[in-house]
Structures are given as structure tokens and as C-alpha cells.
Design an enzyme around this catalytic site. Structure first.
Site, PDB file in Angstrom:
ATOM      1  CB  CYS A  31      -0.931   0.012   1.206  1.00 28.90           C
ATOM      2  SG  CYS A  31      -2.013  -1.412   1.261  1.00 28.90           S
ATOM      3  CG  HIS A  68      -3.150   3.417   2.624  1.00 32.06           C
ATOM      4  ND1 HIS A  68      -3.906   3.141   1.498  1.00 32.06           N
ATOM      5  CD2 HIS A  68      -3.091   2.256   3.326  1.00 32.06           C
ATOM      6  CE1 HIS A  68      -4.276   1.874   1.524  1.00 32.06           C
ATOM      7  NE2 HIS A  68      -3.800   1.320   2.620  1.00 32.06           N
ATOM      8  CG  ASN A  94      -7.066  -0.580   1.954  1.00 31.25           C
ATOM      9  OD1 ASN A  94      -6.409  -0.177   1.006  1.00 31.25           O
ATOM     10  ND2 ASN A  94      -6.511  -1.094   3.036  1.00 31.25           N
TER      11      ASN A  94
HETATM   12  N1  ACO Z   1     -18.565  -8.540  10.470  1.00 32.64           N
HETATM   13  C1  ACO Z   1     -18.911  -8.926  11.707  1.00 32.64           C
HETATM   14  N2  ACO Z   1     -18.042  -9.402  12.589  1.00 32.64           N
HETATM   15  C2  ACO Z   1     -16.758  -9.481  12.228  1.00 32.64           C
HETATM   16  C3  ACO Z   1     -16.304  -9.088  10.953  1.00 32.64           C
HETATM   17  C4  ACO Z   1     -17.275  -8.584  10.071  1.00 32.64           C
HETATM   18  N3  ACO Z   1     -16.958  -8.177   8.819  1.00 32.64           N
HETATM   19  N4  ACO Z   1     -14.978  -9.264  10.895  1.00 32.64           N
HETATM   20  C5  ACO Z   1     -14.580  -9.757  12.079  1.00 32.64           C
HETATM   21  N5  ACO Z   1     -15.672  -9.897  12.879  1.00 32.64           N
HETATM   22  C6  ACO Z   1     -15.713 -10.399  14.257  1.00 32.64           C
HETATM   23  C7  ACO Z   1     -14.562 -11.301  14.591  1.00 32.64           C
HETATM   24  O1  ACO Z   1     -14.809 -12.621  14.150  1.00 32.64           O
HETATM   25  C8  ACO Z   1     -14.528 -11.197  16.072  1.00 32.64           C
HETATM   26  O2  ACO Z   1     -15.523 -12.032  16.603  1.00 32.64           O
HETATM   27  P1  ACO Z   1     -15.248 -12.847  17.968  1.00 32.64           P
HETATM   28  O3  ACO Z   1     -15.004 -11.790  19.021  1.00 32.64           O
HETATM   29  O4  ACO Z   1     -16.511 -13.610  18.144  1.00 32.64           O
HETATM   30  O5  ACO Z   1     -14.041 -13.671  17.697  1.00 32.64           O
HETATM   31  C9  ACO Z   1     -14.926  -9.751  16.343  1.00 32.64           C
HETATM   32  O6  ACO Z   1     -15.584  -9.302  15.141  1.00 32.64           O
HETATM   33  C10 ACO Z   1     -13.771  -8.846  16.649  1.00 32.64           C
HETATM   34  O7  ACO Z   1     -12.766  -9.092  15.673  1.00 32.64           O
HETATM   35  P2  ACO Z   1     -11.436  -8.287  15.683  1.00 32.64           P
HETATM   36  O8  ACO Z   1     -10.577  -8.774  14.548  1.00 32.64           O
HETATM   37  O9  ACO Z   1     -10.855  -8.288  17.054  1.00 32.64           O
HETATM   38  O10 ACO Z   1     -12.005  -6.844  15.346  1.00 32.64           O
HETATM   39  P3  ACO Z   1     -11.249  -5.479  15.389  1.00 32.64           P
HETATM   40  O11 ACO Z   1     -11.906  -4.602  16.351  1.00 32.64           O
HETATM   41  O12 ACO Z   1      -9.758  -5.641  15.478  1.00 32.64           O
HETATM   42  O13 ACO Z   1     -11.563  -4.913  13.943  1.00 32.64           O
HETATM   43  C11 ACO Z   1     -10.423  -4.603  11.853  1.00 32.64           C
HETATM   44  C12 ACO Z   1     -11.073  -5.606  12.779  1.00 32.64           C
HETATM   45  C13 ACO Z   1     -11.486  -3.663  11.326  1.00 32.64           C
HETATM   46  C14 ACO Z   1      -9.822  -5.381  10.682  1.00 32.64           C
HETATM   47  C15 ACO Z   1      -9.331  -3.836  12.638  1.00 32.64           C
HETATM   48  O14 ACO Z   1      -8.452  -4.710  13.280  1.00 32.64           O
HETATM   49  C16 ACO Z   1      -8.565  -2.940  11.758  1.00 32.64           C
HETATM   50  O15 ACO Z   1      -9.042  -1.910  11.321  1.00 32.64           O
HETATM   51  N6  ACO Z   1      -7.300  -3.302  11.475  1.00 32.64           N
HETATM   52  C17 ACO Z   1      -6.487  -2.575  10.557  1.00 32.64           C
HETATM   53  C18 ACO Z   1      -6.321  -3.417   9.390  1.00 32.64           C
HETATM   54  C19 ACO Z   1      -6.522  -2.691   8.091  1.00 32.64           C
HETATM   55  O16 ACO Z   1      -7.262  -1.754   7.898  1.00 32.64           O
HETATM   56  N7  ACO Z   1      -5.836  -3.197   7.167  1.00 32.64           N
HETATM   57  C20 ACO Z   1      -5.954  -2.669   5.870  1.00 32.64           C
HETATM   58  C21 ACO Z   1      -5.248  -3.529   4.971  1.00 32.64           C
HETATM   59  S1  ACO Z   1      -3.580  -3.345   5.159  1.00 32.64           S
HETATM   60  C22 ACO Z   1      -3.183  -1.866   4.665  1.00 32.64           C
HETATM   61  O17 ACO Z   1      -3.834  -1.223   3.902  1.00 32.64           O
HETATM   62  C23 ACO Z   1      -1.966  -1.417   5.230  1.00 32.64           C
END
Ligand code: ACO
Length: 317
Positions: free
Chosen positions: A108, A242, A272
Site C-alpha cells: 500500500c 492511505h 481500501n
Molecule cells: N462482520 C462482523 N463481525 C466481524 C467481521 C465482520 N466483517 N470481521 C470480524 N468480525 C468479528 C470477529 O470474528 C470477532 O468475533 P469474535 O469476538 O466472536 O471472535 C470480532 O468481530 C472482533 O474481531 P477483531 O478482529 O478483534 O475486530 P477489530 O476490532 O480488530 O476490527 C479490523 C477488525 C477492522 C480489521 C481492525 O483490526 C482494523 O481496522 N485493522 C487494521 C487493518 C486494516 O485496515 N488493514 C488494511 C489492509 S492493510 C493496509 O492497507 C496497510
């Protein structure tokens, strides 16, 4: 470097959060709250190289130059149907250019790396006009049964034409190898000789670690480029970050202490789009007439590697 034209293109199919909630166990509320994403544009029957060529042609038109005046095409790309030739070489043929072409992959962060390379070519006098672009289809890397990744992404292409000038005040790129946190592994053709186990692994992401690393890198990169340019954070007109997700961007904004109006976003409608997100956002601001001569723009990106980078560029089109 001076930016003289911008362009962008994205696929026609819009996928809403509600569409996704009919395909998997998720909801509009969950996606909006965690990511700020409402819709994304995804590739269906389009070719990525068609989107890339469209963005490139729009940037040339905006710059008011012909493709034959290009001395180099640099395209940031992570995946496309063609592993070879490069997206840049395919675009060269589509727009009628005749110049060296290369793709680079810094995930990215690729667009910032492409700016760094372009500046070096301009400074050594090797080139006068360069097409710096990014074309990405991250929706082809994710497992569409994995709700924790597939809801985050959209596809698209963004481009800019640059020429020699004094606009680039500072640029910084870096990489700290940390493969496990974010990767996509494709299977290569078998040979009579390969004996190791090989897997195809769709995009794998340690979400919270990526979140933390992204915030830390962006804040420190932005401080470094501001300091190198001898500028204060309030001197910057717009921060083009980004577009990974709203919460990451909002965290960076708070840690950095700048007002919301300085941080334009389109992640809500495009998701993204990997390294294409900054040039697509730049083109949106340019087309909407929001950029004035003398505006200072800070770009900052982060991605797999773990790579990150930032730059400050004066808008003087
Ligand atoms: N819908 C509903 N529930 C979901 C989804 C979804 N789409 N995705 C995950 N969950 C659930 C999980 O299964 C988990 O359930 P559980 O507690 O029963 O196990 C719960 O939601 C919490 O999951 P987490 O992964 O802990 O959620 P988090 O609060 O960390 O949010 C997210 C996830 C949005 C991906 C966050 O970690 C984030 O923003 N990370 C940054 C990653 C990113 O944006 N990367 C971009 C790509 S890389 C780049 O561009 C550099």
C-alpha cells in the site's frame, strides 16, 4: 518534481455493506463502526489494465501533454492478472507512449515509493515527464469467505503526471521486514524439480497489529518529513493518507493533532484500494477544484512489508 495532471478510474460495480450482509455473517453497523466503509467499487468484467490506462489518459489530458512526451512510466501494483509484462508496459501500449516502463511493489506504500523513484529520475536529468501511477485489485487477493478481510477492500487506479520543479519538499520511505502480519501467497506453476510444500494463502492479516503499526509509522513518518522540510504541522493544507479505514485515519489525526478538515477521505465510498488510494483521492480533490497553487500536501502510506512512507509536495499545477 511538480505535479501537472491527475486522473483516476474505478470499476462500475458498487457493493454496499448490505450486499455483503447477504453474502456472509456481517452487518452494515459492524463494518461502518469498525472501518467507516459504506460502499466499495469492485472489479467484475473490467481488466485492471483498462482502469490503469483510463486513469493515465485522464492525467495526460489534465496535464495537457501527449503520451509521446512521457519519458518514463512507473506503476505501483501488488497483483494483476498479468505477472508479466508489467502493468506500466501494458498502459504504455494503450495510451500510445514510447518510454521505459516499470512496476514496483511496496504494497500500500507503493505510490510514495514511486514518487521517490520519479524524483530521482527527474533530479538526474534522465526524465522530464513521468507518469507516476498505481493500479490495484485487492479484491482479488482476499478470501471472500473471510469476513474479517474481504469487507475492507475496493479496486481502482490513480495517476499523476510530474515534471521537473521545486514542489517536493521532503520524502521518506522505509521497510521493516515483518511478513507474518500481512501477506498474500500465490501458488506458482509446478516443475519436475520442486519438492517443497507450496500453498496458496489468500490475504492474511493480523488486524490489530497492522492497526497499531500503521498509526505508529504514519505519525513518525509525517513528523520526519515535516522536520526535513522545516515546516509545522499546521502549514500543511491537506493530509492525504492511505485510505485503509476511517478508524486508523482518525487515530493518526488525533495523535498528530490536526483538524478534521485537513484530512480529506473517500474510504467511506471506495474502501481500501491499496496503493491507488492516495492518487485517487488527489484526483478527486483536483477535479473538485479544492486545490490552490501554493497548497502544501502531505502524503502518508503504510502496508505489507511492513513498509511505510510519507512526502510533502507543493501543489503548483
Ligand atoms: N462482520 C462482523 N463481525 C466481524 C467481521 C465482520 N466483517 N470481521 C470480524 N468480525 C468479528 C470477529 O470474528 C470477532 O468475533 P469474535 O469476538 O466472536 O471472535 C470480532 O468481530 C472482533 O474481531 P477483531 O478482529 O478483534 O475486530 P477489530 O476490532 O480488530 O476490527 C479490523 C477488525 C477492522 C480489521 C481492525 O483490526 C482494523 O481496522 N485493522 C487494521 C487493518 C486494516 O485496515 N488493514 C488494511 C489492509 S492493510 C493496509 O492497507 C496497510
Amino acid at each position: 518534481m511538480r505535479i501537472i495532471g491527475t486522473g483516476s478510474a474505478y470499476p462500475k460495480r458498487t457493493i454496499t455493506n448490505d450486499d455483503l450482509s447477504h453474502m456472509m455473517e456481517t452487518s452494515d453497523a459492524w463494518i461502518r463502526e469498525r472501518t467507516g466503509i459504506c460502499t466499495r467499487q469492485v472489479i467484475t468484467d473490467e481488466l485492471l489494465e483498462d482502469l490503469a490506462a483510463e486513469a493515465a489518459q485522464k492525467a495526460l489530458d489534465d496535464a495537457g501533454i501527449g503520451a509521446r512526451e512521457l519519458d518514463y512510466i512507473i506503476c505501483s501494483n501488488v497483483v494483476s492478472e498479468y505477472v508479466t509484462p508489467s502493468v506500466a508496459s501494458i498502459v504504455e501500449g494503450r495510451i500510445g507512449a514510447d518510454c521505459p516502463c516499470v512496476d514496483l511493489n511496496a504494497a500500500c506504500t507503493g505510490f510514495i515509493y514511486a514518487i521517490d523513484f520519479a524524483e530521482a529520475l527527474l533530479q538526474t536529468g534522465r526524465a522530464n515527464h513521468i507518469l507516476v501511477m498505481a493500479a490495484e485489485e485487492p479484491t482479488r487477493m482476499v478470501d471472500w469467505n473471510d469476513r474479517s478481510t474481504c469487507v475492507l477492500f475496493g479496486d481502482g487506479a490513480g495517476a499523476m503526471v510530474v515534471t521537473r520543479g521545486e514542489g517536493l519538499r521532503a520524502v521518506k520511505v522505509s521497510s521493516k521486514s515483518n511478513v507474518d502480519v500481512l501477506y498474500y501467497k500465490r501458488k506458482l506453476e509446478p516443475t519436475p524439480f520442486v519438492t517443497k510444500e507450496e500453498d496458496h494463502i489468500p490475504l492474511s492479516m493480523a488486524g490489530q497489529e497492522v492497526f497499531r503499526t500503521a498509526v505508529t509509522c504514519a505519525v513518525s513518518d509525517l513528523m520526519d518529513v515535516l522536520s526535513e522540510a522545516g515546516l509545522d504541522k499546521d502549514d500543511i493544507t491537506y493530509y492525504l493518507l492511505h485510505q485503509a479505514n476511517f478508524r486508523i485515519l482518525d487515530y493518526i489525526r488525533h495523535r498528530f493533532g490536526v483538524e478534521g478538515s485537513k484530512l480529506p477521505m473517500n474510504v467511506d465510498k471506495l474502501g481500501n484500494t491499496s496503493s491507488a488510494s492516495i492518487p485517487m483521492l488527489l484526483d478527486e480533490l483536483n477535479r473538485e477544484g479544492k486545490l490552490k497553487s501554493g497548497d502544501l500536501l502531505a502524503f502518508s502510506a503504510f502496508g505489507a512489508g511492513f513498509t511505510s512512507g510519507a512526502c510533502i509536495i507543493e501543489w503548483n499545477k
